[in-house]
Design an enzyme around this catalytic site. Sequence first.
Site, PDB file in Angstrom:
ATOM      1  N   ASP A  56      -4.425  14.343   9.013  1.00 39.09           N
ATOM      2  CA  ASP A  56      -5.410  13.113   8.565  1.00 39.09           C
ATOM      3  C   ASP A  56      -6.368  13.924   7.389  1.00 39.09           C
ATOM      4  O   ASP A  56      -6.612  15.061   7.146  1.00 39.09           O
ATOM      5  CB  ASP A  56      -6.154  12.802   9.815  1.00 39.09           C
ATOM      6  CG  ASP A  56      -6.623  11.273   9.450  1.00 39.09           C
ATOM      7  OD1 ASP A  56      -6.364  10.695   8.321  1.00 39.09           O
ATOM      8  OD2 ASP A  56      -7.572  10.701  10.100  1.00 39.09           O
TER       9      ASP A  56
ATOM     10  N   GLU B 261      -5.641  13.123   2.675  1.00 38.87           N
ATOM     11  CA  GLU B 261      -4.890  12.881   3.538  1.00 38.87           C
ATOM     12  C   GLU B 261      -3.486  13.803   3.075  1.00 38.87           C
ATOM     13  O   GLU B 261      -2.944  14.446   4.021  1.00 38.87           O
ATOM     14  CB  GLU B 261      -4.417  11.489   3.555  1.00 38.87           C
ATOM     15  CG  GLU B 261      -5.449  10.500   4.292  1.00 38.87           C
ATOM     16  CD  GLU B 261      -5.260   9.195   3.773  1.00 38.87           C
ATOM     17  OE1 GLU B 261      -5.859   8.189   5.002  1.00 38.87           O
ATOM     18  OE2 GLU B 261      -4.604   8.693   2.889  1.00 38.87           O
TER      19      GLU B 261
ATOM     20  N   ASP C  70      -1.893   8.299   9.951  1.00 36.24           N
ATOM     21  CA  ASP C  70      -2.416   6.911   9.895  1.00 36.24           C
ATOM     22  C   ASP C  70      -2.385   6.454   8.594  1.00 36.24           C
ATOM     23  O   ASP C  70      -3.071   5.336   8.206  1.00 36.24           O
ATOM     24  CB  ASP C  70      -3.359   6.752  10.693  1.00 36.24           C
ATOM     25  CG  ASP C  70      -4.611   7.598  10.206  1.00 36.24           C
ATOM     26  OD1 ASP C  70      -4.939   7.386   8.912  1.00 36.24           O
ATOM     27  OD2 ASP C  70      -5.132   8.289  11.136  1.00 36.24           O
TER      28      ASP C  70
ATOM     29  N   ASP D 194      -7.931  13.500  13.002  1.00 34.95           N
ATOM     30  CA  ASP D 194      -9.180  12.892  12.864  1.00 34.95           C
ATOM     31  C   ASP D 194     -10.392  13.689  12.993  1.00 34.95           C
ATOM     32  O   ASP D 194     -11.188  13.852  12.431  1.00 34.95           O
ATOM     33  CB  ASP D 194      -9.319  11.561  13.057  1.00 34.95           C
ATOM     34  CG  ASP D 194     -10.370  10.844  12.821  1.00 34.95           C
ATOM     35  OD1 ASP D 194     -10.507  10.674  11.414  1.00 34.95           O
ATOM     36  OD2 ASP D 194     -11.149  10.764  13.635  1.00 34.95           O
TER      37      ASP D 194
ATOM     38  N   HIS E 296     -11.969 -10.856  -4.423  1.00 32.89           N
ATOM     39  CA  HIS E 296     -12.625 -10.096  -5.420  1.00 32.89           C
ATOM     40  C   HIS E 296     -13.475 -11.061  -6.288  1.00 32.89           C
ATOM     41  O   HIS E 296     -13.021 -12.227  -6.726  1.00 32.89           O
ATOM     42  CB  HIS E 296     -11.919  -9.078  -6.297  1.00 32.89           C
ATOM     43  CG  HIS E 296     -10.687  -9.900  -7.195  1.00 32.89           C
ATOM     44  ND1 HIS E 296     -10.819 -10.428  -8.120  1.00 32.89           N
ATOM     45  CD2 HIS E 296      -9.414 -10.044  -6.737  1.00 32.89           C
ATOM     46  CE1 HIS E 296      -9.678 -10.806  -8.692  1.00 32.89           C
ATOM     47  NE2 HIS E 296      -8.763 -10.524  -7.488  1.00 32.89           N
TER      48      HIS E 296
ATOM     49  N   GLU F   8      -2.838  -6.879  -4.308  1.00 31.48           N
ATOM     50  CA  GLU F   8      -2.024  -8.097  -4.596  1.00 31.48           C
ATOM     51  C   GLU F   8      -0.582  -7.983  -5.001  1.00 31.48           C
ATOM     52  O   GLU F   8       0.003  -6.929  -4.944  1.00 31.48           O
ATOM     53  CB  GLU F   8      -2.734  -8.413  -6.013  1.00 31.48           C
ATOM     54  CG  GLU F   8      -2.149  -9.809  -6.447  1.00 31.48           C
ATOM     55  CD  GLU F   8      -2.368 -11.065  -5.554  1.00 31.48           C
ATOM     56  OE1 GLU F   8      -1.786 -11.071  -4.466  1.00 31.48           O
ATOM     57  OE2 GLU F   8      -3.340 -11.980  -5.555  1.00 31.48           O
TER      58      GLU F   8
END
Length: 415
Positions: free
Chosen positions: A10, A51, A76, A125, A219, A295
């Site tokens: 992570d 990451e 993750d 994490d 947005h 999008e």
Amino acid sequence: MGRSLVIEADGGSRGNPGPAGYGAVVLDPDTGETLAEAAEYIGVATNNVAEYKGLIAGLRAAHALAPDATVHVRMDSKLVVEQMSGRWKIKHPDMKPLAAEAATVFPRVRVTYEWIPREKNKHADRLANEAMDAGKKGKKWEASASTADLDSRASAPPRVVGDAVAGAARARAALGRAVAEPLTLPDASEAEPAPAAATVGWGASADLGTPATFVLLRHGETALTPEKRFSGSGGSDPELSAVGRRQAEAVATTLAARGTVQEIVSSPLRRCRETADAVAARLGLDVRIEEGLRETDFGAWEGLTFAEVRERYPTDLDAWLASPKAAPTGGGESFATVARRVSTTRDKLIARYAGRTVLVVSHVTPVKTLVRLALGAPPESLFRMELSAASLSAVAYYADGNASLRLLNDTSHLR
């Protein structure tokens, strides 16, 4: 044949970009025993860079233990998992060299990748947070001072390491779902994703506690918005216009006055990040980037108006309007593909933020998709919803899987 190893990795950034660090742990797949840990503060960087660096550190730690091992990586970060699995293209210039470096540690045929929810990645994490805490004090992370392994073992439920289907079933059970169906890969079928609901009807169940509430923010305006041009994830990635920046400040003021938002997640595209950052600055929160909130990729239609698409690609446009499985010209995404991506992200966020109120900053199609899935509405309902720039909508997700639409296209803060 070498031994098998599991890597959990992570990375995090307090600001994105901001002070960042990574953590990685190598585990025995049979016993879950910790074989090696790695963590480091890396200075100012983004979540995705951290990451990737966590992945590289985990791979190198596993290689030091067993150079001929076969490795199963659990993270993750949907972005890293999908890119390293070869299902998503790597477009960002900061990611390409890191992905290339990760691919050189072990032969590709000996490494597999699996996405896991954040709560299943607590060990890595905690290591990343320990590294960031140490960096804040001007120190290096030291394994001898780490409590990540102890904390992880104390809090983690029993697990089957590397079992994606079992892990997904437990996650669904935790959300109160009645059926645990097998997972499919993102492009395995054109099947409609299930709405986040197991039972139907208000009053059908007992008090289920505080729901996870998504406050859905489209947005602010860009230069393309008032011209009604297709603006997806495959185009120019425009910034907010002057009007859009004022809209972002207006919604930030309203949300600060309400005082209910506890977390902020955003699409990686600039217009959303700028909108999210305006709110985050007012609320004193960090912004977490979620790739699944981007999008639709509109392919060759990017930057064109509807009339221009009608003139240039009439057959493709008719097919797109008629079927959610039809993609825009030139390799864009169909609405069915976007719905699978968005529903996967929705489920991940519900699990991560159970009982919390989350501002989700995204775009027209993802927000409409979340609304229609909550209502159980058909795909063609996307064409029957109005969603203005900088508008607010809200959906609550309960522990039994039921969803409740609470608000749609509120623009009162812009008046």
